[in-house]
Design a protein around this motif. Structure first.
Motif, short mmCIF file in Angstrom:
data_model
loop_
_atom_site.label_atom_id
_atom_site.label_comp_id
_atom_site.label_asym_id
_atom_site.label_seq_id
_atom_site.Cartn_x
_atom_site.Cartn_y
_atom_site.Cartn_z
N SER A 230 0.84 -1.20 0.00
CA SER A 230 0.00 0.00 0.00
C SER A 230 0.88 1.25 0.00
CB SER A 230 -0.90 0.01 1.23
OG SER A 230 -0.14 0.31 2.41
N ALA A 231 0.22 2.40 0.03
CA ALA A 231 0.94 3.68 0.07
C ALA A 231 1.65 3.89 1.40
CB ALA A 231 -0.04 4.81 -0.19
N TYR A 232 1.38 3.01 2.37
CA TYR A 232 1.96 3.17 3.70
C TYR A 232 3.02 2.11 4.00
CZ TYR A 232 -2.11 6.15 3.95
OH TYR A 232 -3.04 7.11 3.70
N ALA A 233 3.56 1.53 2.96
CA ALA A 233 4.53 0.45 3.11
C ALA A 233 5.75 0.88 3.90
CB ALA A 233 4.95 -0.07 1.73
N ASN A 234 6.17 2.15 3.76
CA ASN A 234 7.38 2.62 4.43
C ASN A 234 7.10 3.29 5.77
OD1 ASN A 234 9.06 1.75 2.29
ND2 ASN A 234 8.58 3.61 1.13
N TYR A 235 5.84 3.25 6.18
CA TYR A 235 5.51 3.83 7.49
C TYR A 235 5.86 2.82 8.59
CZ TYR A 235 2.85 7.80 5.62
OH TYR A 235 2.46 8.96 5.01
N ARG A 236 6.17 3.35 9.76
CA ARG A 236 6.45 2.48 10.91
C ARG A 236 5.14 2.08 11.58
NH1 ARG A 236 7.19 2.64 16.41
NH2 ARG A 236 6.53 4.84 16.49
N ILE A 237 5.01 0.80 11.90
CA ILE A 237 3.81 0.31 12.59
C ILE A 237 3.94 0.61 14.08
CG2 ILE A 237 2.42 -1.70 13.19
CD1 ILE A 237 3.38 -2.99 10.58
N ASP A 238 2.99 1.39 14.58
CA ASP A 238 3.03 1.79 15.99
C ASP A 238 2.17 0.87 16.86
OD1 ASP A 238 4.04 3.51 17.92
OD2 ASP A 238 2.21 4.71 17.96
N ASP A 239 1.05 0.42 16.31
CA ASP A 239 0.12 -0.40 17.08
C ASP A 239 -0.84 -1.09 16.11
OD1 ASP A 239 -0.95 -1.53 19.30
OD2 ASP A 239 -1.54 0.35 20.28
N ILE A 240 -1.44 -2.20 16.57
CA ILE A 240 -2.38 -2.94 15.73
C ILE A 240 -3.56 -3.40 16.58
CG2 ILE A 240 -2.70 -4.83 14.09
CD1 ILE A 240 0.37 -5.04 13.93
N ASN A 260 5.87 13.33 10.93
CA ASN A 260 4.75 13.90 11.68
C ASN A 260 3.40 13.34 11.24
OD1 ASN A 260 6.43 15.61 13.20
ND2 ASN A 260 6.43 17.17 11.58
N LYS A 261 3.42 12.44 10.27
CA LYS A 261 2.18 11.86 9.76
C LYS A 261 1.83 10.58 10.52
CE LYS A 261 2.81 13.57 5.02
NZ LYS A 261 2.93 13.18 3.59
N GLU A 262 0.60 10.52 11.02
CA GLU A 262 0.10 9.33 11.71
C GLU A 262 -1.26 8.97 11.10
OE1 GLU A 262 1.25 9.09 16.15
OE2 GLU A 262 0.83 11.20 15.78
N VAL A 263 -1.41 7.72 10.73
CA VAL A 263 -2.61 7.29 10.02
C VAL A 263 -3.09 5.95 10.54
CG1 VAL A 263 -3.56 6.76 7.73
CG2 VAL A 263 -1.75 8.47 7.95
N THR A 277 -8.51 4.73 5.32
CA THR A 277 -7.29 5.32 5.86
C THR A 277 -7.71 6.62 6.53
OG1 THR A 277 -6.83 6.44 3.75
CG2 THR A 277 -5.77 4.29 4.14
N THR A 278 -7.41 6.75 7.81
CA THR A 278 -7.88 7.90 8.59
C THR A 278 -6.72 8.56 9.29
OG1 THR A 278 -9.95 6.71 8.99
CG2 THR A 278 -9.52 8.68 10.32
N PRO A 279 -6.45 9.84 9.04
CA PRO A 279 -5.39 10.54 9.78
C PRO A 279 -5.69 10.56 11.27
CG PRO A 279 -6.08 11.79 7.86
CD PRO A 279 -7.09 10.70 8.03
N LYS A 280 -4.66 10.37 12.07
CA LYS A 280 -4.83 10.41 13.51
C LYS A 280 -4.89 11.86 13.97
CE LYS A 280 -2.74 8.82 17.86
NZ LYS A 280 -1.61 8.08 18.46
N ASN A 281 -5.89 12.19 14.75
CA ASN A 281 -6.03 13.56 15.22
C ASN A 281 -5.02 13.84 16.31
OD1 ASN A 281 -8.22 13.98 13.52
ND2 ASN A 281 -9.68 13.17 15.04
#
Length: 281
Positions: A230-240, A260-263, A277-281
């Motif tokens: 997906s478009a978030y392949a290079n993002y770090r997984i914080d929680d599941i 600074n992006k959290e999704v 896909t929802t940006p974290k507030n």
């Protein structure tokens, strides 16, 4: 991880004190007194009062001060006891002493026994002006952290019979830990096969969703592959989180971040599609 699916769910803020009526020498009906004596035959210095619709006995057993709550039919519903830190189960002491609040000052410890629910031990700690209540199960699991708690006091928690029946049927091995409600939603926190799960119901007491945290190693490879492509392949997984939804959909919700992006990325476990896909507030 807090998902947008249950973001409206927060802890019940009405830990406000029940209306209370206490007078010297007050004694409730005989059936209630007999129920109390049967449960606590060694109780001393017993004093009774009415809190809301409950008959409450304040008493001592040995050096322990306690408060037991009964309904007007004589059914026991809850007991709160003051206990010392040294008398806590070793697993709870070890959990606290190896946790992030180990250097905080222990101000008070309560034991909370409730009908049909897990026993909780609440350790009140403070550091300077900060105050925190740590809720532990008997096995040492920290299930809740309550910051800067006001209006201290515990009260019996009840749930609709239809909700209780649903939980017993769907999760027959589960034990109930907490009951919270707000904005028409009812959240029942359970321990099921050693997993802490939140079972959520709407204002009609209809099941909506059950959610719990999972490790990355527990996520099926085909689901992980969806995220990796997906478009978030290079993002770090914080929680599941894993969710069972009443509409039959089972999803994994990944909290991912990059700079600074959290999704929140929600993947359907059956169709293997990214459904939101929802940006974290």
């Amino acid at each position: 991880m807090k998902t947008t699916f249950i973001a409206a769910i927060i802890m019940l803020s009405s830990m406000f004190a029940f209306s209370s009526c206490k007078s010297d020498g007050y004694v409730p009906a005989k059936n209630i007194v007999n129920a109390f004596k049967a449960k606590y035959p060694k109780a001393k210095q017993v004093e009774w009062e009415v809190k809301n619709t409950y008959q409450v006995a304040e008493f001592r057993i040995g050096f322990t001060e306690a408060e037991a709550w009964f309904d007007n039919n004589g059914k026991w519903v809850m007991t709160e006891s003051d206990v010392s830190f040294r008398s806590l189960p070793a697993v709870i002491r070890n959990s606290f002493e190896t946790g992030e609040y180990a250097k905080w000052k222990v101000e008070d410890v309560d034991k909370l026994e409730r009908d049909g629910m897990e026993t909780l031990y609440i350790i009140e700690v403070e550091l300077g002006e900060q105050e925190v209540d740590l809720h532990y199960l008997e096995n040492g699991t920290l299930v809740k952290t309550v910051m800067d708690k006001e209006n201290k006091g515990y009260f019996p928690e009840t749930m609709p019979q239809t909700v209780l029946q649903f939980i017993k049927q769907k999760y027959p091995q589960a034990n109930i830990v907490e009951i919270d409600q707000e904005k028409g939603l009812l959240k029942i926190e359970i321990i099921d096969n050693r997993l802490k799960k939140d079972v959520v119901f709407n204002h009609k007491n209809e099941w909506v969703v059950t959610t719990w945290e999972v490790r990355q190693s527990e996520v099926p490879t085909n689901v992980m592959n969806v995220l990796k492509t997906s478009a978030y392949a290079n993002y770090r997984i914080d929680d599941i989180d894993y969710e069972e939804r009443a509409d039959g959909t089972n999803v994994y919700i990944f909290e991912v971040e990059q700079g600074n992006k959290e999704v929140y990325v929600t993947i359907n476990a059956n169709s293997l599609e990214v459904i939101s896909t929802t940006p974290k507030n």
